[in-house]
Each structure stands twice: as structure tokens, then as C-alpha cells.
Design a protein around this motif. Structure first.
Motif, mmCIF file in Angstrom:
data_model
loop_
_atom_site.group_PDB
_atom_site.id
_atom_site.type_symbol
_atom_site.label_atom_id
_atom_site.label_comp_id
_atom_site.label_asym_id
_atom_site.label_seq_id
_atom_site.Cartn_x
_atom_site.Cartn_y
_atom_site.Cartn_z
ATOM 1 N N LEU A 145 0.792 -1.230 0.000
ATOM 2 C CA LEU A 145 0.000 0.000 0.000
ATOM 3 C C LEU A 145 0.829 1.287 0.000
ATOM 4 N N PRO A 146 1.799 1.422 0.916
ATOM 5 C CA PRO A 146 2.564 2.693 0.911
ATOM 6 C C PRO A 146 3.249 2.956 -0.428
ATOM 7 N N THR A 147 3.868 1.904 -0.981
ATOM 8 C CA THR A 147 4.534 2.057 -2.271
ATOM 9 C C THR A 147 3.535 2.452 -3.358
ATOM 10 N N LEU A 148 2.387 1.762 -3.352
ATOM 11 C CA LEU A 148 1.382 2.075 -4.368
ATOM 12 C C LEU A 148 0.904 3.513 -4.240
ATOM 13 N N LEU A 149 0.711 3.957 -3.009
ATOM 14 C CA LEU A 149 0.259 5.331 -2.797
ATOM 15 C C LEU A 149 1.284 6.320 -3.345
ATOM 16 N N VAL A 150 2.550 6.115 -2.977
ATOM 17 C CA VAL A 150 3.596 7.043 -3.426
ATOM 18 C C VAL A 150 3.688 7.033 -4.947
#
Lengths: 320, 336
Positions: free
Chosen positions: B32-37
Motif C-alpha cells: 500500500l505505501p509504495t502504491l500510494l507514493v
């Protein structure tokens, strides 16, 4: 090559002719490659130690004069001394001291270290769990994710740059938040470092056997504990390599710094600061001193970790 | 895909559905964090760039214009950028259009020439370094310098070495009786070769040389790694069969390298195609070296036209997507 018969019975076979020619060519090639790679490096150092006046009069002086080298180091003796006027002129006459103290390179160094450090930390924090997920867990969309990351890695930075520039201007306008500072651009730097970090870590995780992790899971350890206590320690060499590469990419990065930091000189990074120096009436030799200051950390990193880095490079294909 | 679903169904049969779902949930949490960034800094800007390319926006309007007003989208920017009349939208000037096609041509010449040169230089260097000699490791370190050093420094070194008045290259050249040249700002240099008069695009040749020099170590490392993986027995066998060194190079070494060279070519082609800073730092795209990326930058900051700049960026992205698809489709599977 070792079994040479006596001189009289030498037969110039094709093998011998080609081997001899090959050796001659090789020596010539080594000299040629040294001229095109080591000489520019040397020339940067050479120019950075000479006063501009000397370069103008004698552009091809191969070794700087002793008094010029002494002048470069002169400020070391006078800083903290009791003659400020003398010291000021010593600083002006020393390319390195002038660049560091009068052209704000100390600030640029600080900015570059902050940005590169933050970029490394963020890239690893984001990429390690993601690489783990992609290599150890089954989930719908896994392949799309892996390929997508690779596609981003091939994508032009400038295409992303325009809308982000527009976005940053509007954010500042609408919310009064100025993102065009070292912290704001760090997020953007991730666009070029995160795909690399993910790709390299993914290739490495694939080579670590899963047995240990699975054993720990059967013993009742939870996933995050396994990642923290088993996967990460096993992947330390890869993580170190990725960290070094991300640091170097962020340290060398120019385009995003130019797009997003140009309007605020206190936020400039080293590459941007150096490039901006070019527009001013600054002696060219100062530019070379600035170049040496930017280049030395990268060369030092590469010198100490060369084996690490070249292996990582061929595994991940680091974009430049 | 087939093997993956087999594995998945195997898991389902053995341990029930919940484990598969738990895995997926955990995976998405980790991603999730990677996808958001990535969505925020790559995907969203890319899509927005397409929208911008259909809007008529100037740099000075940026703070005040309503960016979400999608009522008057037009092809005007593309018409202006390329000089072609599109769907009734006419180009504002033909000069801009000519510049686009010229930049496209220059981009292809620059990319192909510097990519091929970089790979050939890399191959040459790898052949030199393959066999041991005293000082090999230090030599290898020097070879990597152009690749690892910051491009800003490299560009400044070249600018100073090639300077018309204080450059070492011209200083040496004049000693040999050659004329002093402005390498980076000469669009066309007439040269007499064997009685023929040829015009050389000197600035373009210089930036191509820089790019090849900057990136040959990348090719060098890949080719060297592949070369060192060729089994020594093949060379021994060939030697016994009477193959000369040149024949061994031609029939053993080079065929082994062809796959890597293909991959290298496409990778470097894509990266050089969207390279901006090298030429920007060397001469700002002067004297016939304006490539597409520089044209995008110039539309944005010199002509202060956000819309046209975005349109050229979209064109660049489309060309690159095609190349990237070729890469993923044909080259990558071979490598893995």
C-alpha cells in the motif's frame, strides 16, 4: 604463449601473429582508455588547483605550480587567526575555500546530504516490504505490479516533471504550503529511486531460500517478525547495495532539483548550485573546485564498495 | 500465470481459503505505501499530463486558471507543437512545427549513435579487461569514472576541456597546427576530406561523443560479466581445433554476447531517448542539439507554454511506451 621455441625456429603462424598483434592492440587500448577516462578526472583536479589567470595564459600546463597549490591551502592557516582582511583575500584566492564559504557550497552540501539521506531511508522503508510481498506472497495482480514497476523505471522523468511542477505551484497557491524545498523534492526523487530499489531487492529476495522463513512461520512466528528477524538480516548485502545506489542517484540528480528548487537558492542541492555558478561571473577554476567537491564522495563510495556495486549493477541494471 | 494459479489452488486445497485471502490482504498492506507514493508521483502526474496537453495554459496563468475546467479541451497544443492541422485546430506558427520535426530527427540520431557507440566502446573495454594484466583492477576503476561521477561535473569538465580559448583539447590541437574549434556551439563545420567538402554537425557529434563516453561503462560491466561466464573449455577446444584468436572472438565470444547486446541496446536507447540533463548542461540544446526533452523544457520555461510542453511530453511518452513494450515482450523473457 609460454612454449616459445628458440628465435631461429619461430614460425609466424596465424596464432602467433594474431596473439602478438592482440597484445600490442591491448597495450594501445589501455593507454587510450586511460587518456579518455583518467585524464579528464586529473584535469578537473589540475584546473581546480590553478588560479584562473594562469589557466588563461597557459591552458596546457600539465602540473600546477607549487605556489598555486599552496595558495589553495592557505586559508587553512588563517581561519581562526587574528587578521580577517588577510584571511578574506586568502579565501578569495583559494578556489575551494571560495566555493565553500563565499558561494554557499556548505549549504548545498547540507541540502544534498539531507535529500540523499532521506531518499535512501524512504526508498528502503517502502521497497523492502513491497519486494517481500512480491516475492513471498500470492495475490491477484502480482505480475501486473512487477511489470508496472519496471515500466516506470523506463519512463521519462521530464514527463512526470511538468504536471508535478503545476501541482506544486497550485498547492502553494491554494493551501499556502511550499513543497518546493528539500523535503518536498525528496518525495519526487522517489520516482527514480523506488523502482530501482524494488527491482534490485526483488531479484535478490528471489535468490534467498524460503526454508528458514517457512520454518519460523510453522513455529508460530508472525510474518512481520519473520521479515524483520530473518528476511532483512539475510538481505543485508542487497539492502546495502541498494542504499548506496539510491544515495548516488539522489546525490547526482539534477533535473528535479532544477524544476523544483530553482526559485529558492537556500534549498539548492550541490548539482544545482554548481550549475547555477556557471551563469555568474565566476572563474572557471572555481567551477572545477565545485565539481571536485561533488565528485569526491561518489568516487570514495565507489572505491570502497566497488565489488558490491558492480555486482548489484549487473543484477539490477542501474539507470543513469 | 498457469503455474501461479496451480500453486494458489494447491494452497487452497491444503489449508482452506482463508490462508490465500490472508496472504493477499497482507500483500496489499505491504504494498500500500509504495502504491500510494507511486500513484501520487508517477501515475497521477502521467495522466494529468495528458489532460494538460489538451488545455490552453500559459505559465503565467498557472496560479489563477481553473485547471479542472475541462469544457474547452482542444488539439490546438498538438497542432502548435507539430505544425500539423489537427481536427480543425491550426498551428499558430509553422516555425514551431519545423522545430519539432527537427528535434525528433536529432533525438533519433543522437540516441541511436550514442547508444551504438557506447556499446561498441563497452565491448572494446571488456575485451581489454577480460584477461589479467598488472594493474587491471585500478584500470577497471578508472573506466567506471564517467558512469558514476555526477553528470554536472562531467559536463563541466568537458565544457572546459573543449573550450575554444582555454581548453586543453584546442591547446593541443593548435600545437599540431589544427584550427581552434568551438565544439559545443558549432552547428555545421565545413571540412575538406580528400577533395570533398563535407559539413559536419560538430555540436551534435560532440554531445553524442559525450553521451557515449558517459555510458560506455554501463555496457562494459554487462558485457564483461557475460564474457566471464563463457566456459573456458570452449576456448580450449577451439584452440585445439586450430581456431585463431580472432576466430575465437568472432565465433565464440561475440555470439555469446548477442543477447546481452540486444538488451543493452534497447535499455540504453530508451534511457538516452528521454535523457535531458546531459545536453542541457553541455550547451543547452544550442547549435542543432535540441532533443525532444529539451524542447519540452523550452516550451515550459522559455516560451512559457504549459499546454504545448505537455503535448510534446505526451508524444515522447507514446514513443517510449512503444519501445518499452518491445523491451518487455522480446528481450526480457530471454534474460530471465
Amino acid at each position: 604463449m609460454a612454449q616459445k621455441p628458440s628465435r631461429s625456429s619461430v614460425t609466424w603462424s596465424r596464432e602467433r601473429i594474431e596473439t602478438t598483434l592482440g597484445t600490442i592492440l591491448k597495450v594501445l587500448s589501455i593507454i587510450l582508455f586511460l587518456i579518455v577516462t583518467a585524464f579528464p578526472l586529473y584535469w578537473m583536479l589540475n584546473l581546480s588547483f590553478r588560479p584562473y589567470g594562469d589557466v588563461l595564459v597557459n591552458p596546457a600546463r600539465l602540473v600546477p605550480r607549487a605556489q598555486d597549490i599552496a595558495a589553495v591551502f592557505a586559508p587553512l592557516k588563517c581561519i581562526g587567526g587574528n587578521n580577517p582582511d588577510l584571511c578574506a583575500s586568502a579565501i578569495r584566492n583559494s578556489s575551494y575555500a571560495a566555493v565553500l564559504l563565499e558561494y554557499n557550497f556548505l549549504t548545498f552540501i547540507r541540502n544534498s546530504v539531507i535529500i540523499a539521506g532521506l531518499t535512501v531511508a524512504l526508498s528502503l522503508i517502502l521497497a523492502i516490504p513491497a519486494a517481500y510481498a512480491v516475492t513471498r506472497l500470492e495475490f491477484p495482480g502480482r505480475d501486473i505490479f512487477s511489470w508496472g514497476i519496471l515500466l516506470i523505471y523506463l519512463f521519462p522523468a521530464i514527463v512526470i516533471g511538468i504536471p508535478l511542477f503545476v501541482f506544486f505551484v497550485r498547492i502553494q497557491q491554494a493551501l499556502g504550503i511550499e513543497l518546493r524545498n528539500p523535503y518536498g523534492v525528496t518525495i519526487i526523487y522517489l520516482a527514480s529511486t523506488l523502482p530501482l530499489a524494488l527491482y534490485m531487492l526483488r531479484s535478490y529476495f528471489l535468490t534467498i531460500p524460503k526454508d528458514l522463513e517457512e520454518a519460523a512461520l510453522i513455529d508460530g512466528a508472525n510474518r512481520l517478525g519473520v521479515i524483520w528477524r530473518i528476511t532483512i538480516p539475510l538481505a543485508i548485502p542487497a539492502i546495502a547495495t541498494v542504499a548506496l545506489y539510491v544515495f548516488m542517484i539522489a546525490w547526482n540528480e539534477f533535473l528535479y532539483a532544477l524544476l523544483f528548487l530553482i526559485d529558492s537558492p537556500p534549498s539548492w542541492t550541490l548539482p544545482l548550485g554548481l550549475q547555477q555558478l556557471d551563469g555568474q561571473e565566476v572563474p572557471r577554476t572555481f567551477l572545477m573546485a565545485g565539481s571536485v567537491i561533488i565528485t569526491v564522495p561518489v568516487i570514495v563510495i565507489f572505491f570502497f564498495f566497488e565489488r558490491f556495486l558492480t555486482r548489484g549493477l549487473t543484477a539490477g541494471g542501474v539507470k543513469g | 500465470m498457469a503455474t501461479q494459479s496451480d500453486v494458489a489452488s494447491g494452497v487452497v486445497r491444503r489449508r482452506g481459503l482463508s490462508l490465500k485471502q490472508r496472504h493477499a490482504a497482507l500483500a496489499y498492506t505491504l504494498l500500500l505505501p509504495t502504491l500510494l507514493v507511486i500513484s501520487l508521483i508517477v501515475i497521477f502526474p502521467m495522466l494529468w499530463n495528458v489532460v494538460l496537453s489538451f488545455q490552453l495554459i500559459r505559465l503565467r496563468d498557472l496560479p489563477t486558471i481553473n485547471l479542472f475546467d475541462l469544457s474547452n479541451l482542444s488539439l490546438k497544443n498538438y497542432a502548435t507543437a507539430t505544425g500539423i492541422t489537427l481536427g480543425g485546430a491550426e498551428a499558430t506558427s509553422t516555425a514551431a512545427g519545423r522545430r519539432f520535426w527537427e528535434a525528433l530527427r536529432v533525438t533519433f540520431i543522437y540516441t541511436i549513435a550514442s547508444t551504438v557507440l557506447a556499446i561498441l566502446l563497452g565491448l572494446w573495454a571488456a575485451l581489454v579487461v577480460r584477461d589479467k594484466f598488472p594493474g587491471r583492477n585500478i584500470f577497471r576503476g578508472f573506466l567506471l569514472f564517467p558512469y558514476v561521477a555526477p553528470v554536472v561535473s562531467l559536463a563541466f569538465i568537458w565544457k572546459l576541456m573543449l573550450d575554444k580559448n582555454i581548453g586543453i583539447v584546442n591547446a593541443m590541437g593548435t600545437r599540431l597546427g589544427l584550427p581552434s574549434l568551438s565544439f559545443l556551439t558549432t552547428r555545421a563545420l565545413p571540412v575538406h576530406l580528400f577533395g570533398l567538402e563535407v559539413t559536419l554537425p560538430l555540436a551534435l557529434i560532440t554531445v553524442i561523443a559525450f553521451e557515449a563516453w558517459h555510458y560506455f561503462p554501463f555496457a562494459f560491466l554487462f558485457l564483461l560479466a557475460r564474457m566471464q561466464a563463457i566456459p573456458e573449455e570452449m576456448y580450449e577446444a577451439a584452440k585445439v581445433d586450430g581456431a585463431s584468436p580472432l576466430q575465437r572472438l568472432w565465433y565464440i565470444t561475440l555470439p555469446h554476447l548477442s543477447a546481452v547486446m540486444g538488451t543493452l541496446f534497447l535499455l540504453r536507447f530508451i534511457w538516452t531517448f528521454n535523457k535531458f540533463e546531459d545536453i542541457f548542461l553541455l550547451n543547452g540544446g544550442a547549435a542543432g542539439t535540441e532533443v525532444l526533452t529539451l524542447q519540452i523544457y523550452n516550451w515550459l520555461f522559455a516560451r512559457r507554454n504549459v499546454g504545448v510542453s505537455a503535448a510534446v511530453a505526451v508524444i515522447l511518452a507514446v514513443i517510449l511506451s512503444i519501445l518499452a513494450l518491445i523491451y518487455l515482450r522480446w528481450f526480457l523473457p530471454e534474460e530471465e
